[in-house]
Design a protein around this motif. Structure first.
Motif, PDB file in Angstrom:
ATOM      1  N   ILE A 101       6.661  -3.413  -0.360  1.00  0.00           N
ATOM      2  CA  ILE A 101       5.383  -2.739  -0.584  1.00  0.00           C
ATOM      3  C   ILE A 101       5.497  -1.857  -1.825  1.00  0.00           C
ATOM      4  O   ILE A 101       6.594  -1.610  -2.331  1.00  0.00           O
ATOM      5  CB  ILE A 101       4.964  -1.873   0.624  1.00  0.00           C
ATOM      6  CG1 ILE A 101       6.024  -0.771   0.853  1.00  0.00           C
ATOM      7  CG2 ILE A 101       4.766  -2.719   1.859  1.00  0.00           C
ATOM      8  CD1 ILE A 101       5.544   0.360   1.707  1.00  0.00           C
ATOM      9  N   MET A 109       5.151   1.876  -3.420  1.00  0.00           N
ATOM     10  CA  MET A 109       5.208   3.275  -3.014  1.00  0.00           C
ATOM     11  C   MET A 109       4.808   4.148  -4.196  1.00  0.00           C
ATOM     12  O   MET A 109       5.288   3.937  -5.319  1.00  0.00           O
ATOM     13  CB  MET A 109       6.642   3.595  -2.572  1.00  0.00           C
ATOM     14  CG  MET A 109       6.853   5.026  -2.110  1.00  0.00           C
ATOM     15  SD  MET A 109       8.554   5.270  -1.536  1.00  0.00           S
ATOM     16  CE  MET A 109       9.441   5.151  -3.102  1.00  0.00           C
ATOM     17  N   ARG A 120       3.379   0.402   4.922  1.00  0.00           N
ATOM     18  CA  ARG A 120       3.141   1.387   3.868  1.00  0.00           C
ATOM     19  C   ARG A 120       2.678   2.720   4.446  1.00  0.00           C
ATOM     20  O   ARG A 120       3.153   3.787   4.033  1.00  0.00           O
ATOM     21  CB  ARG A 120       2.091   0.850   2.883  1.00  0.00           C
ATOM     22  CG  ARG A 120       1.924   1.703   1.632  1.00  0.00           C
ATOM     23  CD  ARG A 120       0.969   1.033   0.651  1.00  0.00           C
ATOM     24  NE  ARG A 120       0.981   1.722  -0.637  1.00  0.00           N
ATOM     25  CZ  ARG A 120       0.229   2.773  -0.919  1.00  0.00           C
ATOM     26  NH1 ARG A 120      -0.600   3.247  -0.001  1.00  0.00           N
ATOM     27  NH2 ARG A 120       0.291   3.347  -2.116  1.00  0.00           N
TER      28      ARG A 120
END
Length: 309
Positions: A237, A239, A301
């Motif tokens: 994911i 960040m 996330r």
């Protein structure tokens, strides 16, 4: 046989197909890999519909996988072209007599847009996701210019055909974004076509990270991590980052009987990739947040954002 719940579009496809040939459909109220392997062997299943990596990996890591007789399966929807290579190789070894079929599709297109076919080179089942079905068209475009891209180049997949939905329920704005005036559905998928028209899926544009101005596909980082022998499954994911705007973070499920530290996996990626593609942190998971068939990355996330404040 299919492990998918019947409310899922991908469960409707084998169900309708088996009605067409007058066969028997075997489903599961709840997927459990040990029970699934028993069903495949006991009922001498001839076609298995397992297009998602979570099901495929659960089967190969179950202790009964290597001793289960899968010789009755002649056709399997497996989509190995879009899975970690290790998953495809495990089934290649266990089921050498089975034609592995790749498919590409989405709910908005009634399930399947392209599929494999009898008579094809069996190796295509491990490298491609089939040809567009009759009555359906596929284009690969540059999402910035809208121009069609050359063979082999990656861009957004556009789909047109009788199979498309009319629009998103009570969401005219989203419908207008997805369906253009010429009837093309803008899928948001990253894909390419080879010289014979076979489709390949490379990820989702929403899974593209913007690391210091560089576009990075989450699927590319996941593929590197999947090559590590201790990694069962990796999900990447974006960040938030003050310096680079966004940096990759990886969630890892370790293969049974294996061990690896976050530092080891980051060093592995650093040896394989450019520095901006290396995960800045790694978290280990035993269980994934799931929809009926797919990992919900937004939950990964959100969990990381909560943890980091």
């Amino acid at each position: 046989w299919s492990p998918l719940p019947l409310f899922h579009i991908a469960a409707m496809l084998p169900l309708l197909a088996i009605f067409e040939v007058g066969g028997c459909y075997l489903g599961m109220g709840h997927f459990e890999p040990g029970q699934a392997l028993k069903m495949l062997e006991k009922h001498k299943v001839t076609m298995a519909f397992t297009p998602f990596v979570t099901f495929l990996q659960a089967l190969i890591y179950h202790p009964d996988f290597e001793v289960t007789d899968l010789s009755s399966v002649r056709l399997m929807n497996s989509c190995f072209a879009a899975q970690p290579k290790s998953v495809g190789e495990a089934f290649r070894k266990a089921m050498p007599q089975t034609l592995q079929a790749g498919t590409f599709g989405m709910t908005e297109a009634s399930g399947i847009v392209s599929t494999a076919h009898w008579g094809m080179d069996p190796e295509l089942g491990f490298t491609r996701l089939g040809l567009p079905m009759i009555g359906q068209e596929i284009r690969i475009i540059d999402p910035q210019t809208g121009e069609d891209l050359p063979i082999g180049e990656r861009g957004e997949v556009l789909v047109r055909g009788y199979n498309l939905f009319d629009g998103y329920y009570r969401d005219p704005e989203k419908t207008a974004e997805a369906l253009d005036t010429a009837g093309w559905f803008h899928s948001g998928d990253i894909g390419s076509l080879d010289e014979h028209g076979h489709v390949m899926f490379h990820g989702r544009f929403k899974d593209m990270l913007k690391v210091g101005g560089e576009n990075v596909a989450a699927a590319e980082i996941e593929a590197v991590l999947a090559r590590h022998p201790a990694v069962k499954l990796a999900q990447v994911i974006g960040m938030p980052d003050e310096k680079y705007s966004e940096v990759p973070a990886a969630f890892i499920e370790i293969a049974p009987g294996s061990q690896a530290s976050a530092e080891e996996l980051i060093a592995f990626c650093r040896a394989e990739s450019a520095s901006f593609k290396v995960p800045k942190l790694i978290r280990f998971v035993d269980e994934w947040p799931m929809s009926a068939s797919k990992i919900q990355k937004f939950q990964l996330r959100n969990a990381l954002l909560r943890e980091l404040g």
